[in-house]
Design an enzyme around this catalytic site. Structure first.
Site, PDB file in Angstrom:
ATOM      1  N   GLY A  36       3.584 -15.913   0.197  1.00 51.55           N
ATOM      2  CA  GLY A  36       3.325 -16.100   1.627  1.00 51.55           C
ATOM      3  C   GLY A  36       4.558 -16.649   2.337  1.00 51.55           C
ATOM      4  O   GLY A  36       5.527 -17.053   1.693  1.00 51.55           O
ATOM      5  N   THR A 122     -13.114  -8.196  -5.134  1.00 52.85           N
ATOM      6  CA  THR A 122     -12.508  -6.860  -5.009  1.00 52.85           C
ATOM      7  C   THR A 122     -13.414  -5.754  -5.536  1.00 52.85           C
ATOM      8  O   THR A 122     -14.218  -5.988  -6.454  1.00 52.85           O
ATOM      9  CB  THR A 122     -11.189  -6.825  -5.810  1.00 52.85           C
ATOM     10  OG1 THR A 122     -10.749  -5.468  -5.892  1.00 52.85           O
ATOM     11  CG2 THR A 122     -11.373  -7.321  -7.225  1.00 52.85           C
ATOM     12  N   TYR A 146      -6.721  -7.531 -13.427  1.00 47.58           N
ATOM     13  CA  TYR A 146      -6.934  -8.053 -12.074  1.00 47.58           C
ATOM     14  C   TYR A 146      -8.427  -8.088 -11.739  1.00 47.58           C
ATOM     15  O   TYR A 146      -8.967  -9.124 -11.344  1.00 47.58           O
ATOM     16  CB  TYR A 146      -6.165  -7.209 -11.047  1.00 47.58           C
ATOM     17  CG  TYR A 146      -6.605  -7.496  -9.631  1.00 47.58           C
ATOM     18  CD1 TYR A 146      -6.424  -8.765  -9.082  1.00 47.58           C
ATOM     19  CD2 TYR A 146      -7.241  -6.518  -8.858  1.00 47.58           C
ATOM     20  CE1 TYR A 146      -6.868  -9.045  -7.796  1.00 47.58           C
ATOM     21  CE2 TYR A 146      -7.678  -6.798  -7.581  1.00 47.58           C
ATOM     22  CZ  TYR A 146      -7.491  -8.064  -7.050  1.00 47.58           C
ATOM     23  OH  TYR A 146      -7.939  -8.347  -5.783  1.00 47.58           O
ATOM     24  N   ARG A 285      -1.503   8.482 -11.571  1.00 48.82           N
ATOM     25  CA  ARG A 285      -1.137   7.116 -11.962  1.00 48.82           C
ATOM     26  C   ARG A 285      -2.246   6.614 -12.893  1.00 48.82           C
ATOM     27  O   ARG A 285      -3.425   6.855 -12.611  1.00 48.82           O
ATOM     28  CB  ARG A 285      -1.059   6.262 -10.693  1.00 48.82           C
ATOM     29  CG  ARG A 285      -0.566   4.874 -10.880  1.00 48.82           C
ATOM     30  CD  ARG A 285      -0.367   4.173  -9.548  1.00 48.82           C
ATOM     31  NE  ARG A 285      -1.624   3.838  -8.892  1.00 48.82           N
ATOM     32  CZ  ARG A 285      -1.711   3.166  -7.751  1.00 48.82           C
ATOM     33  NH1 ARG A 285      -0.618   2.777  -7.134  1.00 48.82           N
ATOM     34  NH2 ARG A 285      -2.871   2.890  -7.221  1.00 48.82           N
ATOM     35  N   GLY A 287      -5.159   4.660 -14.566  1.00 51.13           N
ATOM     36  CA  GLY A 287      -6.196   3.713 -14.134  1.00 51.13           C
ATOM     37  C   GLY A 287      -6.755   3.940 -12.742  1.00 51.13           C
ATOM     38  O   GLY A 287      -7.466   3.078 -12.219  1.00 51.13           O
TER      39      GLY A 287
HETATM   40  N1  UDP Z   1      -1.316   6.418  -4.122  1.00 51.32           N
HETATM   41  C1  UDP Z   1      -0.420   7.490  -4.073  1.00 51.32           C
HETATM   42  N2  UDP Z   1       0.908   7.206  -3.896  1.00 51.32           N
HETATM   43  C2  UDP Z   1       1.376   5.939  -3.744  1.00 51.32           C
HETATM   44  C3  UDP Z   1       0.457   4.846  -3.792  1.00 51.32           C
HETATM   45  C4  UDP Z   1      -0.890   5.129  -3.990  1.00 51.32           C
HETATM   46  O1  UDP Z   1      -0.801   8.649  -4.203  1.00 51.32           O
HETATM   47  O2  UDP Z   1       2.594   5.773  -3.621  1.00 51.32           O
HETATM   48  C5  UDP Z   1      -2.745   6.704  -4.330  1.00 51.32           C
HETATM   49  C6  UDP Z   1      -3.297   6.037  -5.583  1.00 51.32           C
HETATM   50  O3  UDP Z   1      -3.067   6.842  -6.705  1.00 51.32           O
HETATM   51  C7  UDP Z   1      -4.771   5.909  -5.220  1.00 51.32           C
HETATM   52  C8  UDP Z   1      -4.764   5.733  -3.693  1.00 51.32           C
HETATM   53  O4  UDP Z   1      -3.466   6.168  -3.264  1.00 51.32           O
HETATM   54  O5  UDP Z   1      -5.440   7.129  -5.514  1.00 51.32           O
HETATM   55  C9  UDP Z   1      -4.963   4.290  -3.282  1.00 51.32           C
HETATM   56  O6  UDP Z   1      -4.088   3.484  -4.049  1.00 51.32           O
HETATM   57  P1  UDP Z   1      -3.797   1.974  -3.703  1.00 51.32           P
HETATM   58  O7  UDP Z   1      -2.817   1.472  -4.711  1.00 51.32           O
HETATM   59  O8  UDP Z   1      -3.427   1.853  -2.258  1.00 51.32           O
HETATM   60  O9  UDP Z   1      -5.187   1.258  -3.859  1.00 51.32           O
HETATM   61  P2  UDP Z   1      -6.218   1.171  -5.086  1.00 51.32           P
HETATM   62  O10 UDP Z   1      -7.395   1.999  -4.652  1.00 51.32           O
HETATM   63  O11 UDP Z   1      -5.541   1.675  -6.307  1.00 51.32           O
HETATM   64  O12 UDP Z   1      -6.545  -0.278  -5.152  1.00 51.32           O
END
Ligand code: UDP
Length: 330
Positions: A36, A122, A146, A285, A287
């Protein structure tokens, strides 16, 4: 109402402080300034520098406020580490900060007789959800450290509140983004992995390329679907939640999302209407569940909460905040 906002110099915490002050409440902030920033703290909030892992620091803020004539009515917790891939690499760090931090905070609250807590949880507690819309009573099976630290904290909070006659308001956030209308605060942290900030970092030239992670998911256009909620709408829910548990002497747990899903490709298209930027398709990506959408009926029914801002408002405000920050630095 007087709130002690732990983590009030961070992204979501600072927006909660702004909404509390707009609603006429008194606010004190405790933050260790690890991520922060001091300038994110609203000028009408009192600031205590200190760490959630240090009981003396929390006690100093609580006692400092009581000495001013009015004790703290409610503690709000935002002081968590929240980057999913980082949690996979550094689980011990996450359990220490997120779970032990909550334990220390609860212990200090019990010792000082503070009976109300608003806690940030979350959607990650749901893991890979069984249905399209997540409901609060669904199975909880986090798939990363997390999410698990938040689930452990939720459980601890419920047990401690039951044992010590305290109230909690737990919110499970979906995809939070955007910046306050004033543009004084927004997402300051650059090392994030979230979609909206990464798109906008590309728009303003801080990144060369934006990557779409996977186009072969079981969704209408093959990209992942998420539920995006504006940070100020989310922050406003914290004011309503705190007021509700104090007035009704009860506890609640609600999802906070918009209830609408947008695919990554749809977010990219919406962002391109504001400004062009380079995009490349990349591998999935690890997970990422295909679809995560909140059912937020409970927050609507109990708190009368309705998100007011659209995806376009979210994208536009993040971009404007970022441009303003760049201009300030130049
Ligand atoms: N995402 C993407 N490119 C990026 C970042 C995120 O395609 O550079 C996709 C990610 O794979 C997911 C969605 O956007 O399907 C939301 O990801 P984020 O990390 O914002 O939030 P999450 O739902 O994972 O908490």
């Amino acid at each position: 109402m007087k709130a002690l906002v732990i983590g009030g110099a961070g992204y979501i915490g600072s927006h909660a402080v702004y909404e509390l002050i707009r609603a006429g409440h008194e606010v004190a902030v405790l933050d260790n300034l690890s991520t922060g920033k001091r300038e994110m703290v609203h000028r009408d909030a009192r600031f205590y520098e200190g760490d959630i892992l240090n009981k003396t620091d929390i006690a100093r803020a609580i006692e400092g406020e009581a000495a001013l004539g009015r004790p703290v009515d409610v503690v709000m917790h935002f002081a968590a580490k929240l980057i999913v891939p980082e949690s996979v690499e550094q689980p011990l760090e996450y359990y220490h900060n997120n779970v032990e931090g909550v334990r220390v905070m609860l212990e200090t609250m019990v010792e000082h007789g503070i009976g109300n807590l608003v806690f940030s949880s979350t959607a990650a507690v749901y893991g890979e959800p069984e249905h399209d819309e997540c409901l609060e009573d669904d199975d909880l099976m986090p798939i990363n450290p997390y999410g698990d630290t938040k689930l452990a904290s939720e459980k601890m909070i419920k047990w401690v509140c039951a044992a010590h006659d305290m109230n909690y308001c737990i919110f499970r956030y979906f995809n939070v983004a955007g910046a306050d209308d004033s543009l004084e605060i927004g997402l300051e942290k650059d090392q994030v992995t979230w979609l909206v900030p990464l798109i906008m970092q590309t728009v303003v030239g801080e990144r060369d390329m934006f990557y779409i992670f996977g186009t072969d998911y079981e969704t209408p256009d093959g990209t992942c679907v998420r539920d995006y909620v504006h940070v100020s709408d989310l922050a406003r829910a914290h004011v309503l939640g705190a007021e509700y548990i104090l007035e009704n002497d009860t506890s609640i747990l609600c999802n906070l999302g918009s209830g609408s899903g947008y695919s990554v490709a749809e977010v990219v298209t919406a962002a391109k209407k504001l400004a062009d930027f380079p995009v490349t398709i990349a591998e999935r990506r690890a997970g990422d569940p295909a679809k995560l959408i909140a059912n937020s009926d409970r927050a609507k029914e109990i708190l009368g909460w309705m998100p007011k801002r659209t995806l376009d408002d979210i994208l536009r405000s993040d971009l404007e905040f970022r441009r303003r920050r760049q201009a300030r630095k130049a």
